[in-house]
Design a protein around this motif. Sequence first.
Motif, short mmCIF file in Angstrom:
data_model
loop_
_atom_site.label_atom_id
_atom_site.label_comp_id
_atom_site.label_asym_id
_atom_site.label_seq_id
_atom_site.Cartn_x
_atom_site.Cartn_y
_atom_site.Cartn_z
N ARG A 26 -2.08 4.93 -11.38
CA ARG A 26 -1.07 4.79 -10.32
C ARG A 26 -1.60 5.42 -9.03
O ARG A 26 -1.40 4.88 -7.93
CB ARG A 26 0.24 5.48 -10.72
CG ARG A 26 0.94 4.85 -11.90
CD ARG A 26 2.26 5.58 -12.19
NE ARG A 26 2.85 5.14 -13.43
CZ ARG A 26 3.55 4.02 -13.59
NH1 ARG A 26 3.75 3.22 -12.56
NH2 ARG A 26 4.05 3.70 -14.76
N ASP A 27 -2.26 6.55 -9.16
CA ASP A 27 -2.79 7.24 -7.96
C ASP A 27 -3.90 6.41 -7.32
O ASP A 27 -4.05 6.38 -6.09
CB ASP A 27 -3.30 8.64 -8.33
CG ASP A 27 -2.15 9.57 -8.71
OD1 ASP A 27 -0.98 9.19 -8.50
OD2 ASP A 27 -2.41 10.68 -9.21
N LEU A 28 -4.69 5.74 -8.15
CA LEU A 28 -5.74 4.86 -7.61
C LEU A 28 -5.11 3.68 -6.87
O LEU A 28 -5.49 3.38 -5.73
CB LEU A 28 -6.61 4.36 -8.78
CG LEU A 28 -7.80 3.47 -8.40
CD1 LEU A 28 -8.88 4.28 -7.67
CD2 LEU A 28 -8.41 2.83 -9.66
N LEU A 29 -4.11 3.07 -7.50
CA LEU A 29 -3.44 1.92 -6.87
C LEU A 29 -2.82 2.28 -5.53
O LEU A 29 -2.78 1.46 -4.61
CB LEU A 29 -2.35 1.36 -7.79
CG LEU A 29 -2.77 0.58 -9.02
CD1 LEU A 29 -1.56 -0.10 -9.66
CD2 LEU A 29 -3.80 -0.47 -8.65
N ALA A 30 -2.34 3.52 -5.44
CA ALA A 30 -1.68 3.95 -4.19
C ALA A 30 -2.64 3.94 -3.01
O ALA A 30 -2.21 3.92 -1.86
CB ALA A 30 -1.09 5.35 -4.38
N ARG A 31 -3.94 3.95 -3.28
CA ARG A 31 -4.94 3.95 -2.20
C ARG A 31 -5.51 2.56 -1.94
O ARG A 31 -6.48 2.41 -1.20
CB ARG A 31 -6.08 4.92 -2.54
CG ARG A 31 -5.66 6.38 -2.62
CD ARG A 31 -5.24 6.94 -1.28
NE ARG A 31 -6.32 6.90 -0.31
CZ ARG A 31 -6.16 7.12 1.00
NH1 ARG A 31 -4.97 7.37 1.49
NH2 ARG A 31 -7.20 7.08 1.80
N ILE A 32 -4.94 1.55 -2.59
CA ILE A 32 -5.43 0.18 -2.35
C ILE A 32 -4.34 -0.58 -1.61
O ILE A 32 -3.25 -0.79 -2.15
CB ILE A 32 -5.72 -0.55 -3.69
CG1 ILE A 32 -6.66 0.27 -4.55
CG2 ILE A 32 -6.30 -1.94 -3.41
CD1 ILE A 32 -6.82 -0.27 -5.96
N ASP A 33 -4.61 -0.93 -0.37
CA ASP A 33 -3.57 -1.69 0.35
C ASP A 33 -3.82 -3.18 0.17
O ASP A 33 -4.24 -3.60 -0.89
CB ASP A 33 -3.45 -1.21 1.80
CG ASP A 33 -4.80 -1.02 2.45
OD1 ASP A 33 -5.74 -1.69 2.01
OD2 ASP A 33 -4.91 -0.21 3.39
#
Length: 288
Positions: A26-33
């Motif tokens: 989830r933390d990784l996804l939060a950095r992918i726009d």
Amino acid sequence: MTPVTEPTWDPRQYLRHADHRTRPFRDLLARIDDLPDADADASADTDAPGLPDAPGRPGPRIADLGCGAGNVTVLLADRWPTARITGYDTSPQMLAEAAAHARPPLLDFAEADAATWTPPETYGLIVSTSALQWIPGHADCFPRWLDALAPGGALAFQVPGNFTAPSHTLLADLRASDRWRARLHGTGDRTASVLEPTDYLTRLRDLGCTADVWETTYLQTLQGEDAVLDWVKGTALRPVLTALADDPEARDAFVAEYRDLLREAYPPGPYGTVFPFRRIFAVARKEK
Ligand SMILES: C[S@@+](CC[C@H](N)C(=O)[O-])C[C@H]1O[C@@H](n2cnc3c(N)ncnc32)[C@H](O)[C@@H]1O
């Protein structure tokens, strides 16, 4: 080179700590726009029968390498509902569990070795979480994966960075001890192939993309007796459990020795057992 035993995965054991294991994704996804959508014409050429005749452009094409039980792959589908997503893994046990998460025709799962996987089409996102540490030399795959990205596409991954933690050093020492060395020959430490964050940054920048690389140490608080042992039974201990699967007596003896070492290293506290876990993240972007 010492031959290495492929570990047998146990999705149920792995998913016993699903909350803690999912958080880094989830933390990784939060950095992918935003991701580039798949090219409408190219997408029509793919072998995805039954793609919906949805009006408008198709969403991004996404590959999840080492998708495991598929419980994180579905988070991609939730985030990009029009994306066509394939989770790839080598473990029949994990793929059987993942099948329950398939959402045909947009989300599917297939067997593939990420080490040799040649992207069959253009991707908006190639992602991997908690898997590349099992692939020695995985950074050598970056050029191939980046080549397969559409302009503006992303290569994003997370790997554990905790190989000097007691959970791993105690395991490595025990495996190399006089009692176990010969018996466990060939269950080599596959998890030692992770690079330091600065090395990932350099490798990715040298390949011409932007790179956002960071690390986080989660102070995971686990509940229950022998909680750290229960955690590693799902991951780091898999190669040993696989190697000793045909000898339950030896397997139980090894686990008991390791358990005693872990009890000393990670004593339970009033709120549970604190199991610090360092993880390394990278999001590389291909130029538009
Ligand atoms: C620790 S699990 C992570 C699963 C999932 N990505 C997650 O975050 O929950 C590691 C997964 O990587 C898979 N794996 C290991 N080596 C692989 C390879 N060379 N190619 C594809 N999958 C691999 C394993 O089968 C396992 O399912």
